[in-house]
Scaffold this motif. Structure first.
Motif, mmCIF file in Angstrom:
data_model
loop_
_atom_site.group_PDB
_atom_site.id
_atom_site.type_symbol
_atom_site.label_atom_id
_atom_site.label_comp_id
_atom_site.label_asym_id
_atom_site.label_seq_id
_atom_site.Cartn_x
_atom_site.Cartn_y
_atom_site.Cartn_z
ATOM 1 N N LEU A 111 0.776 -1.176 0.012
ATOM 2 C CA LEU A 111 -0.090 0.046 -0.068
ATOM 3 C C LEU A 111 0.850 1.161 -0.046
ATOM 4 O O LEU A 111 0.400 2.292 -0.737
ATOM 5 N N LYS A 112 1.935 1.185 0.786
ATOM 6 C CA LYS A 112 3.016 2.320 0.588
ATOM 7 C C LYS A 112 3.591 2.685 -0.411
ATOM 8 O O LYS A 112 3.463 3.610 -1.040
ATOM 9 N N GLN A 113 4.112 1.393 -1.237
ATOM 10 C CA GLN A 113 4.403 1.684 -2.665
ATOM 11 C C GLN A 113 3.533 2.216 -3.571
ATOM 12 O O GLN A 113 3.902 2.930 -4.560
ATOM 13 N N ARG A 114 2.374 1.682 -3.631
ATOM 14 C CA ARG A 114 1.320 1.889 -4.351
ATOM 15 C C ARG A 114 0.870 3.506 -4.395
ATOM 16 O O ARG A 114 0.971 4.371 -5.368
ATOM 17 N N GLU A 115 0.866 4.046 -3.253
ATOM 18 C CA GLU A 115 0.784 5.448 -2.834
ATOM 19 C C GLU A 115 1.992 6.026 -3.371
ATOM 20 O O GLU A 115 1.957 7.416 -3.862
ATOM 21 N N ALA A 116 3.194 5.788 -3.025
ATOM 22 C CA ALA A 116 4.430 6.602 -3.502
ATOM 23 C C ALA A 116 4.544 6.884 -4.842
ATOM 24 O O ALA A 116 5.182 7.650 -5.207
#
Length: 523
Positions: free
Chosen positions: A498-503
């Motif tokens: 989720l963090k990567q997708r947001e970044a």
């Protein structure tokens, strides 16, 4: 007389000073030019790590690879270079634009790249570089940012290929001119000719992109006798016929599908065009059991694939030899890679597209005598989105803010930054019953993927998560998602996804159907 002598001496001194100043100015200009290295970026299609012979594996002792070994001995090999979307067109678009598929819009095989869209070749041109691309383009519309291009329409042909230049360009599959010879040889020769005839006062970036080793895996006649009397070993998981054997969330494309293509092309010669123009037909499995027929299919593809790869190796040698002879080797960054990996019988599959190792691993070797370590291996997680940033770094040009890569120049020197990535992000956007759409992350040890495509009505099965411990299970034979000992690791990795997708901006904000599937099946 003395006055005349003094005048002559003074004149000679002044002339010497002027000449000296001119020499210094010329040398300075020469040094400034030489400070920027040339870049030769060689890329094949689907030439997977298993068939390079420098990554180990069951094919290591069979691969014809003297020039790959030479390049590896003189440069650094990347152990964990990953593609972010394992399919030809999207991978090439990511390399050029420095953007993930959801940003540059090239998500699937049928997409194209507009000439108006920015790319790293345009940025290098701004920095004084001459640029060229020869060979496979596969981005449908006219190449931009190149002083010279000569590219195949679509996949192109292995023998007597048609190549399209500015003089005869037409979008998609039209236009072009036929050049006699085997495509890999033609593309390498044309690349060398362009380098020979460039403006030698400027640095260059030459992209040399081979069609090989893409299906139908054809090869030059000089390698037709390779492996004729040999039996090539098959992978441990070759007879993995069903997802139930490993617990994976999808079927994959069976080697049996390739066997049927061989049989169809044998029965109907009109099918022998583009990717079905297989060498060595007719092909028959009459009288064989299913397992025997699959094994015969494997022996054909693996031998054809390595023969095609041998033609690539020949031309890597030709390019390296030319750089040496022309005095360019010391100041030229040479890279050889493939646009993605490929299954050669692992799990009973062929083709790519999936987050499994054979598909997402981009084999990669780089030589730059001035600073890249010789005979070295690097295990950092590099992504194809990073290539553009590396080019910009070497070229000394500004890297646009909307490009998403990060230069790994220091990594290659052995100076990995403390904040280097711990995971590579992957997403396959297309969707079919046997290879559903999915996204996930791959770290040094663990891999987690969410198969959202299984939420569609045409999905093969109702299962959504794959987790692999690559240290304990390097061949991905056991989906350990439900193993309690990995519960906390999986929870952390879900948060990381989720963090990567947001970044990187891959949030599916415009895909409500996918968001619904994620919400329903995430936990």
């Amino acid at each position: 007389m003395r006055t005349e002598l003094k005048t002559i001496v003074a004149f000679m001194f002044l002339a010497t000073m002027v000449i000296g100043c001119k020499d210094k100015t010329a040398n300075k200009r020469k040094e400034e030019t030489q400070e920027k290295p040339n870049i030769l970026f060689i890329m094949s299609d689907d030439h997977t790590a298993q068939a390079w012979g420098i990554y180990g594996g069951i094919l290591e002792d069979y691969v014809h690879n003297p020039n790959l070994k030479r390049l590896a001995a003189e440069g650094t090999v990347l152990e964990n270079c990953l593609v972010s979307n394992s399919i030809c067109t999207p991978s090439r678009a990511t390399i050029l634009t420095g953007q993930y598929s959801h940003v540059n819009g090239v998500k699937i095989l049928d997409a194209g790249l507009s000439p108006d869209y920015n790319n790293i070749a345009k940025e290098l041109q701004k920095g004084g570089y001459q640029t060229s691309i020869v060979g496979k383009w596969h981005l449908k519309q006219e190449p931009a940012g190149f002083n010279f291009y000569s590219v195949l329409p679509g996949q192109g042909e292995y023998h007597n290929p048609k190549l399209k230049t500015k003089d005869n360009w037409k979008d998609y599959y039209e236009g072009g001119k036929i050049y006699e010879g085997y495509s890999t040889d033609v593309i390498a020769d044309m690349t060398i000719d362009w380098i020979k005839n460039r403006d030698a006062s400027k640095p260059f970036m030459a992209m040399c992109h081979f069609k090989a080793t893409h299906e139908p895996f054809d090869y030059p006649e000089r390698h037709a006798d390779l492996y004729v009397d040999e039996e090539i070993p098959s992978p441990e998981s070759f007879y993995d016929n069903d997802a139930s054997t490993t617990g994976r969330s999808f079927l994959g494309q069976s080697m049996d599908n390739l066997m049927q293509r061989y049989l169809d092309a044998t029965a109907d010669p009109s099918l022998r065009q583009d990717f079905m123009n297989y060498p060595g037909l007719p092909f028959s499995v009459d009288g064989l059991t299913n397992e025997e027929a699959r094994y015969k299919t494997y022996q054909k593809i693996i031998k054809d694939f390595m023969r095609s790869g041998a033609g690539v190796d020949d031309n890597i040698g030709k390019l390296l030899d030319y750089l040496e002879e022309a005095g360019l080797a010391e100041n030229t960054v040479v890279i050889y890679t493939a646009d993605q990996g490929y299954f050669l019988g692992e799990h009973g599959w062929f083709d790519k597209r999936l987050i499994f190792e054979e598909s997402i691993h981009m084999p990669f070797v780089i030589r730059y005598p001035k600073e890249v370590r010789a005979g070295a291996r690097n295990k950092d997680l590099i992504e194809n989105v990073d290539f553009s940033a590396l080019f910009a770094d070497y070229a000394g040009v500004n890297y646009p803010n909307d490009m998403q890569g990060r230069s790994f120049r220091e990594n290659l020197k052995g100076n990995t930054p403390n904040d280097w990535r711990d995971y590579g992000y992957y997403r396959y956007w297309d969707h079919s019953k046997d290879r559903p759409g999915h996204f996930g992350i791959r770290g040094q040890r663990y891999k987690l993927a969410f198969f959202y495509g299984n939420g569609f009505k045409r999905a093969a099965q109702n299962q959504f998560w794959d987790f692999y411990d690559l240290q304990e299970d390097p061949h991905e034979l056991n989906n350990a998602y439900n193993d309690p000992k990995y519960k906390d690791i999986i929870a952390d990795m879900k948060a990381e996804i989720l963090k990567q997708r947001e970044a990187i901006g891959d949030t599916d904000a415009d895909n409500p159907e996918i968001l619904e599937i994620i919400e329903k099946h995430w936990n």
